[in-house]
Design a protein around this motif. Sequence first.
Motif, PDB file in Angstrom:
ATOM      1  N   GLY A 308     -11.263  -8.686   4.345  1.00  0.00           N
ATOM      2  CA  GLY A 308      -9.943  -9.281   4.457  1.00  0.00           C
ATOM      3  C   GLY A 308      -8.989  -8.793   3.369  1.00  0.00           C
ATOM      4  O   GLY A 308      -7.811  -8.541   3.620  1.00  0.00           O
ATOM      5  N   VAL A 309      -9.520  -8.646   2.144  1.00  0.00           N
ATOM      6  CA  VAL A 309      -8.687  -8.122   1.069  1.00  0.00           C
ATOM      7  C   VAL A 309      -8.222  -6.711   1.424  1.00  0.00           C
ATOM      8  O   VAL A 309      -7.056  -6.355   1.198  1.00  0.00           O
ATOM      9  CB  VAL A 309      -9.451  -8.121  -0.276  1.00  0.00           C
ATOM     10  CG1 VAL A 309      -8.624  -7.444  -1.364  1.00  0.00           C
ATOM     11  CG2 VAL A 309      -9.796  -9.542  -0.699  1.00  0.00           C
ATOM     12  N   GLY A 310      -9.111  -5.913   2.004  1.00  0.00           N
ATOM     13  CA  GLY A 310      -8.716  -4.574   2.421  1.00  0.00           C
ATOM     14  C   GLY A 310      -7.568  -4.606   3.411  1.00  0.00           C
ATOM     15  O   GLY A 310      -6.616  -3.816   3.317  1.00  0.00           O
ATOM     16  N   GLY A 311      -7.628  -5.511   4.385  1.00  0.00           N
ATOM     17  CA  GLY A 311      -6.546  -5.629   5.349  1.00  0.00           C
ATOM     18  C   GLY A 311      -5.229  -6.004   4.698  1.00  0.00           C
ATOM     19  O   GLY A 311      -4.164  -5.461   5.047  1.00  0.00           O
ATOM     20  N   LEU A 312      -5.269  -6.908   3.731  1.00  0.00           N
ATOM     21  CA  LEU A 312      -4.046  -7.315   3.038  1.00  0.00           C
ATOM     22  C   LEU A 312      -3.486  -6.181   2.184  1.00  0.00           C
ATOM     23  O   LEU A 312      -2.270  -6.000   2.094  1.00  0.00           O
ATOM     24  CB  LEU A 312      -4.324  -8.540   2.165  1.00  0.00           C
ATOM     25  CG  LEU A 312      -4.543  -9.847   2.923  1.00  0.00           C
ATOM     26  CD1 LEU A 312      -4.978 -10.943   1.955  1.00  0.00           C
ATOM     27  CD2 LEU A 312      -3.275 -10.270   3.647  1.00  0.00           C
ATOM     28  N   VAL A 313      -4.370  -5.405   1.558  1.00  0.00           N
ATOM     29  CA  VAL A 313      -3.906  -4.261   0.774  1.00  0.00           C
ATOM     30  C   VAL A 313      -3.213  -3.250   1.687  1.00  0.00           C
ATOM     31  O   VAL A 313      -2.170  -2.683   1.336  1.00  0.00           O
ATOM     32  CB  VAL A 313      -5.081  -3.622   0.012  1.00  0.00           C
ATOM     33  CG1 VAL A 313      -4.707  -2.248  -0.542  1.00  0.00           C
ATOM     34  CG2 VAL A 313      -5.523  -4.542  -1.126  1.00  0.00           C
ATOM     35  N   ARG A 343     -13.863  -1.625   1.005  1.00  0.00           N
ATOM     36  CA  ARG A 343     -13.642  -0.223   1.351  1.00  0.00           C
ATOM     37  C   ARG A 343     -13.662  -0.002   2.857  1.00  0.00           C
ATOM     38  O   ARG A 343     -12.916   0.850   3.380  1.00  0.00           O
ATOM     39  CB  ARG A 343     -14.672   0.652   0.646  1.00  0.00           C
ATOM     40  CG  ARG A 343     -14.447   0.697  -0.862  1.00  0.00           C
ATOM     41  CD  ARG A 343     -15.458   1.573  -1.588  1.00  0.00           C
ATOM     42  NE  ARG A 343     -15.135   1.600  -3.007  1.00  0.00           N
ATOM     43  CZ  ARG A 343     -14.244   2.415  -3.567  1.00  0.00           C
ATOM     44  NH1 ARG A 343     -13.587   3.287  -2.817  1.00  0.00           N
ATOM     45  NH2 ARG A 343     -14.008   2.371  -4.864  1.00  0.00           N
ATOM     46  N   ALA A 344     -14.486  -0.765   3.561  1.00  0.00           N
ATOM     47  CA  ALA A 344     -14.504  -0.633   5.020  1.00  0.00           C
ATOM     48  C   ALA A 344     -13.180  -1.082   5.639  1.00  0.00           C
ATOM     49  O   ALA A 344     -12.756  -0.552   6.666  1.00  0.00           O
ATOM     50  CB  ALA A 344     -15.660  -1.449   5.601  1.00  0.00           C
ATOM     51  N   GLY A 345     -12.528  -2.070   5.018  1.00  0.00           N
ATOM     52  CA  GLY A 345     -11.268  -2.572   5.545  1.00  0.00           C
ATOM     53  C   GLY A 345     -10.060  -1.739   5.177  1.00  0.00           C
ATOM     54  O   GLY A 345      -8.990  -1.885   5.782  1.00  0.00           O
ATOM     55  N   LEU A 346     -10.198  -0.850   4.183  1.00  0.00           N
ATOM     56  CA  LEU A 346      -9.074  -0.044   3.729  1.00  0.00           C
ATOM     57  C   LEU A 346      -8.830   1.151   4.647  1.00  0.00           C
ATOM     58  O   LEU A 346      -9.776   1.747   5.178  1.00  0.00           O
ATOM     59  CB  LEU A 346      -9.329   0.489   2.317  1.00  0.00           C
ATOM     60  CG  LEU A 346      -9.274  -0.505   1.160  1.00  0.00           C
ATOM     61  CD1 LEU A 346      -9.782   0.165  -0.117  1.00  0.00           C
ATOM     62  CD2 LEU A 346      -7.856  -1.021   0.951  1.00  0.00           C
ATOM     63  N   MET A 347      -7.576   1.528   4.789  1.00  0.00           N
ATOM     64  CA  MET A 347      -7.240   2.796   5.422  1.00  0.00           C
ATOM     65  C   MET A 347      -7.818   3.921   4.571  1.00  0.00           C
ATOM     66  O   MET A 347      -7.901   3.803   3.334  1.00  0.00           O
ATOM     67  CB  MET A 347      -5.725   2.926   5.543  1.00  0.00           C
ATOM     68  CG  MET A 347      -5.091   1.822   6.377  1.00  0.00           C
ATOM     69  SD  MET A 347      -3.291   1.764   6.206  1.00  0.00           S
ATOM     70  CE  MET A 347      -2.825   3.281   7.065  1.00  0.00           C
ATOM     71  N   SER A 348      -8.217   5.006   5.196  1.00  0.00           N
ATOM     72  CA  SER A 348      -8.970   6.040   4.486  1.00  0.00           C
ATOM     73  C   SER A 348      -8.200   6.623   3.311  1.00  0.00           C
ATOM     74  O   SER A 348      -8.807   6.942   2.268  1.00  0.00           O
ATOM     75  CB  SER A 348      -9.388   7.156   5.449  1.00  0.00           C
ATOM     76  OG  SER A 348      -8.241   7.746   6.055  1.00  0.00           O
ATOM     77  N   PHE A 349      -6.881   6.750   3.412  1.00  0.00           N
ATOM     78  CA  PHE A 349      -6.142   7.376   2.321  1.00  0.00           C
ATOM     79  C   PHE A 349      -6.138   6.515   1.057  1.00  0.00           C
ATOM     80  O   PHE A 349      -5.853   7.006  -0.038  1.00  0.00           O
ATOM     81  CB  PHE A 349      -4.701   7.696   2.747  1.00  0.00           C
ATOM     82  CG  PHE A 349      -3.729   6.557   2.651  1.00  0.00           C
ATOM     83  CD1 PHE A 349      -2.981   6.344   1.503  1.00  0.00           C
ATOM     84  CD2 PHE A 349      -3.554   5.678   3.722  1.00  0.00           C
ATOM     85  CE1 PHE A 349      -2.081   5.297   1.407  1.00  0.00           C
ATOM     86  CE2 PHE A 349      -2.653   4.626   3.630  1.00  0.00           C
ATOM     87  CZ  PHE A 349      -1.915   4.440   2.470  1.00  0.00           C
ATOM     88  N   ARG A 350      -6.477   5.229   1.184  1.00  0.00           N
ATOM     89  CA  ARG A 350      -6.478   4.339   0.026  1.00  0.00           C
ATOM     90  C   ARG A 350      -7.819   4.324  -0.714  1.00  0.00           C
ATOM     91  O   ARG A 350      -7.907   3.797  -1.821  1.00  0.00           O
ATOM     92  CB  ARG A 350      -6.158   2.904   0.464  1.00  0.00           C
ATOM     93  CG  ARG A 350      -4.769   2.731   1.054  1.00  0.00           C
ATOM     94  CD  ARG A 350      -4.501   1.258   1.347  1.00  0.00           C
ATOM     95  NE  ARG A 350      -3.209   1.058   1.985  1.00  0.00           N
ATOM     96  CZ  ARG A 350      -2.055   0.931   1.338  1.00  0.00           C
ATOM     97  NH1 ARG A 350      -2.040   1.006   0.015  1.00  0.00           N
ATOM     98  NH2 ARG A 350      -0.933   0.758   1.991  1.00  0.00           N
ATOM     99  N   ARG A 351      -8.858   4.859  -0.104  1.00  0.00           N
ATOM    100  CA  ARG A 351     -10.198   4.647  -0.661  1.00  0.00           C
ATOM    101  C   ARG A 351     -10.459   5.432  -1.938  1.00  0.00           C
ATOM    102  O   ARG A 351     -11.339   5.071  -2.715  1.00  0.00           O
ATOM    103  CB  ARG A 351     -11.247   4.991   0.396  1.00  0.00           C
ATOM    104  CG  ARG A 351     -11.247   4.012   1.554  1.00  0.00           C
ATOM    105  CD  ARG A 351     -12.198   4.403   2.645  1.00  0.00           C
ATOM    106  NE  ARG A 351     -12.012   3.561   3.823  1.00  0.00           N
ATOM    107  CZ  ARG A 351     -12.360   3.909   5.048  1.00  0.00           C
ATOM    108  NH1 ARG A 351     -12.910   5.103   5.261  1.00  0.00           N
ATOM    109  NH2 ARG A 351     -12.145   3.087   6.050  1.00  0.00           N
TER     110      ARG A 351
END
Length: 400
Positions: A308-313, A343-351
Amino acid sequence: MERPTHRMRDLRHQGALAVLRHLHRQPGVTRSELARALDLSSGSATDLVARLKRLRLLDEVASAPSGGRGRPSPTLVAHPAGPLVCVVDISHERWRVAAVELGGRIVQHTSGRHVDREPDAVLDRVRREIAACRRRLGHRIRAVSVAVAATVRGTEVVQAATLGWRRVSLEPLRPAADVPLLVGNDASLAGLAEARRGAGAGVRVVLHLTVEVGVGGVLVVDGDLLDGATGAGGEFGHLPFGDPTLRCPCGATGCWDLLVDGRAMARQLGQPAPDDPRTAAEHILAAAPRDPAARAAVDGAARALGRGVGGLVNALDPALVTLSGLAVDLSAAAPREVDAGYRAGLMSFRRGQPPPLVPSTLGPDGRIAGAADAAFDTVLTVPGIESWSRSTARVREGAT
């Protein structure tokens, strides 16, 4: 002699306000440090400090000896007879009422547990404490600021699931018609303080998240809350990141809330919904090192938190994420699962360089600090300082 125009008076006020706002965020600075921070000449800083001392807005006190040569410079602090704000914290279990001075120091404090959670009972008890605070401190109380574990719109609690409140006005807490009353979600106000004076200090865009009973938080940009048109923003726990077959007490289905707190872990273990989700979560966390089922429940909540944090980021693009409450406990108990979900929730360019997830430095006191900051935002204005000046003059006249 030329009489001061409104513009001249306003310019003087703006200089004074810059000094007071800096002192509020960084109490204990010296006059020379203040001058450097605000790009003031030594003479201008001296004049402003002298004026604010006359108005009982700040004072200078001797610094403790440093052991070096020479006498240490005095530091700037809140005036001992200066303005205060009355801060109220209402959680699902207890209430707190505090008087807070410029700079954030609590000068008086009372607290208690709810005997009855009905709105009238809670508000009557808190109202009496505010009245007692005002009797003791008189005109020094310049605003009342309430942090409440609820969805808030203006001065109304729209809903507080843990208290069982819906559509409850907090106007009964206003002690007088001319005293500003501010009401905010407790997690949002904690985020304000964390961004201004806690782990997010100095960072332009901070996302603050707290898990207690569900998820709350706020995005803070340049030290200001982004809490929506009516103040009801930041209800991140009610984003549909969860199981769409589960209905949340808020009325929606699939809320993220239902995957990350003590309710989620109890459900994973086949237990009934706990009366106190925070305590239930603590028991399950304590059992996890020796109980595989509890370990699995903790890991599941940790992954859901991270995802969920990844989605918000992705949506909000913060530079830093601060965590408090159960979010800190989950990160400590299951760091790999939180990181994997994040990391699974983040868009790839953010990882490659994702915003760091860091624990709050203010903890439970963040709600009080944030509510005080919100109140001083109304006090440290041109009308607020003019009102204080008139009030102080009346008090002095009455004493002579």
